[in-house]
Design a protein around this motif. Sequence first.
Motif, PDB file in Angstrom:
ATOM      1  N   HIS A  64       0.862  -1.200   0.000  1.00  0.00           N
ATOM      2  CA  HIS A  64       0.000   0.000   0.000  1.00  0.00           C
ATOM      3  C   HIS A  64       0.892   1.242   0.000  1.00  0.00           C
ATOM      4  O   HIS A  64       1.776   1.365   0.848  1.00  0.00           O
ATOM      5  N   TRP A  65       0.648   2.117  -0.963  1.00  0.00           N
ATOM      6  CA  TRP A  65       1.336   3.411  -0.993  1.00  0.00           C
ATOM      7  C   TRP A  65       0.275   4.472  -0.699  1.00  0.00           C
ATOM      8  O   TRP A  65      -0.783   4.485  -1.326  1.00  0.00           O
ATOM      9  N   HIS A  66       0.564   5.358   0.240  1.00  0.00           N
ATOM     10  CA  HIS A  66      -0.411   6.383   0.654  1.00  0.00           C
ATOM     11  C   HIS A  66       0.149   7.772   0.373  1.00  0.00           C
ATOM     12  O   HIS A  66       1.328   8.034   0.646  1.00  0.00           O
ATOM     13  N   TYR A  67      -0.717   8.642  -0.120  1.00  0.00           N
ATOM     14  CA  TYR A  67      -0.296  10.025  -0.400  1.00  0.00           C
ATOM     15  C   TYR A  67      -1.301  10.993   0.206  1.00  0.00           C
ATOM     16  O   TYR A  67      -2.516  10.784   0.115  1.00  0.00           O
ATOM     17  N   ALA A  68      -0.762  12.034   0.838  1.00  0.00           N
ATOM     18  CA  ALA A  68      -1.567  13.143   1.351  1.00  0.00           C
ATOM     19  C   ALA A  68      -0.778  14.393   1.007  1.00  0.00           C
ATOM     20  O   ALA A  68       0.441  14.307   0.780  1.00  0.00           O
ATOM     21  N   PRO A  69      -1.405  15.566   0.944  1.00  0.00           N
ATOM     22  CA  PRO A  69      -0.622  16.756   0.604  1.00  0.00           C
ATOM     23  C   PRO A  69       0.575  16.901   1.552  1.00  0.00           C
ATOM     24  O   PRO A  69       0.414  16.939   2.768  1.00  0.00           O
ATOM     25  N   VAL A  86       7.076   6.468   6.690  1.00  0.00           N
ATOM     26  CA  VAL A  86       6.536   7.778   6.303  1.00  0.00           C
ATOM     27  C   VAL A  86       7.657   8.553   5.639  1.00  0.00           C
ATOM     28  O   VAL A  86       8.836   8.385   5.970  1.00  0.00           O
ATOM     29  N   SER A  87       7.271   9.393   4.677  1.00  0.00           N
ATOM     30  CA  SER A  87       8.247  10.225   3.965  1.00  0.00           C
ATOM     31  C   SER A  87       7.691  11.650   3.946  1.00  0.00           C
ATOM     32  O   SER A  87       6.519  11.848   3.615  1.00  0.00           O
ATOM     33  N   VAL A  88       8.515  12.603   4.338  1.00  0.00           N
ATOM     34  CA  VAL A  88       8.078  14.015   4.381  1.00  0.00           C
ATOM     35  C   VAL A  88       9.229  14.901   3.900  1.00  0.00           C
ATOM     36  O   VAL A  88      10.385  14.477   3.915  1.00  0.00           O
ATOM     37  N   GLY A 113       3.819   4.212   3.466  1.00  0.00           N
ATOM     38  CA  GLY A 113       3.659   2.930   2.792  1.00  0.00           C
ATOM     39  C   GLY A 113       3.693   1.786   3.778  1.00  0.00           C
ATOM     40  O   GLY A 113       4.168   1.932   4.924  1.00  0.00           O
ATOM     41  N   CYS A 114       3.177   0.656   3.322  1.00  0.00           N
ATOM     42  CA  CYS A 114       3.136  -0.555   4.139  1.00  0.00           C
ATOM     43  C   CYS A 114       3.437  -1.712   3.181  1.00  0.00           C
ATOM     44  O   CYS A 114       2.685  -1.947   2.229  1.00  0.00           O
TER      45      CYS A 114
END
Length: 381
Positions: free
Chosen positions: A202-207, A225-227, A212-213
Amino acid sequence: MHNTDRFDAVVVGARCGGAAAAMLMARKGMRVLALDRGGYGTDTLSTHALMRGAVMLLARWGVLPRLVEAGTPPIRRTTFHYGEEAIAVDLRPGDGVEALYAPRRTLLDSALVDAAAEAGVEIRHHHTVTGLRHDDAGRVAGVIAVDEAGREHAINAGLVVGADGTGSTVARLARAQVQQDARHAATCLYGYFPGLTDTGTHWHYAPGAGAGCIPTNAGRHVVFVSVPQARFAAELRGDRLDALRRVLRTDFPALAAELGDTRPDGDLMAFAGRKGFLRQAAGPGWALVGDAGYFKDPITAHGITDALRDAALLAEAAAEGGDAAFARFAARRDDLSLPLFRVTDEIAGYAWTLDEVKALHLDLNKAMKREVAALAAEAVS
Ligand SMILES: Cc1cc2nc3c(=O)[nH]c(=O)nc-3n(C[C@H](O)[C@H](O)[C@H](O)COP(=O)(O)OP(=O)(O)OC[C@H]3O[C@@H](n4cnc5c(N)ncnc54)[C@H](O)[C@@H]3O)c2cc1C
């Protein structure tokens, strides 16, 4: 100084890029030495998602069964989450790829080192390359390596391959030119969590954030998490598990809920970020593969795939020999890498809306398909 005899190629760095390059060159009949300053089977800062091109090559090389036999779970579905919208993509079998995998680096890198040794590569861990040797015409003609006891070894070789990662000593000493610099560097926190249900990657994107998992070995999932770097400095200092949970709660509540209060194995790993670059891939007597030649932000999880790809392309050039073959290797590396490099940099900039990142993923998918088609169609190792 201990003098050793001459090799056709010496490979500096024996992880995914270097071990694969060494194995392929040995299988083509070359006498190859691989050196690494680290130890056999050690871990490194990296999550593990292999893209289709990587799995295709590992299957072709006969290395994939080792990963499967070690219990690496098959991944047949990838789900992209854009805010609350979820798009699931099922793997289309073909090209020897029945599933994707995300093996731990301890497993992947050592499987490649074992396969290289079986192909006849001489492998020396705990040897650090500190210098290059040149012939009278100024062409790179070997390396100086220092072993654990502090002894220096002069090693002559027709080809020196830098597979020694982003801080490549070979690139620096060979004066490899930087051809492209990326603009963005994101940061990443990740850990290994037990007890999650395996429903694929699972790849997740938010602004302003990604997560990911990914299912990996021993029933664990890598959760990351990537920021952007600025946010890392402001929010992710201190306890890393608290920081990961905070970002998940704020930006990815569904993933936070799934994780609940599951505790990871050991400490979380942190990557402070590094801007990508594309260095000149080859020069007289030397060549670069993997991160030594080309690094991009990990958010697109494509570094291992490209390291294996470069190893395959390089082995073709090395078997053919001659500067023209290495110039072709460099041109092909650039041609396949640049679209991935550019789209990764855009994604790592986190300046997109969800619709924009969706469009960037379509571009990424196009570049990946082109790479797979090139590796599938051409007679590469
Ligand atoms: C946080 C993070 C997450 C990532 N996640 C993914 C992912 O999910 N999927 C993916 O495909 N990629 C991912 N990547 C990228 C991937 O890890 C790299 O692209 C990959 O490791 C490159 O492999 P390599 O063999 O080129 O170099 P490396 O893995 O960096 O290996 C270089 C080797 O060279 C050795 N070395 C260095 N200098 C010397 C010297 N002077 N003498 C002798 N030996 C030397 C080192 O000891 C090391 O073993 C991630 C990266 C990071 C930072």
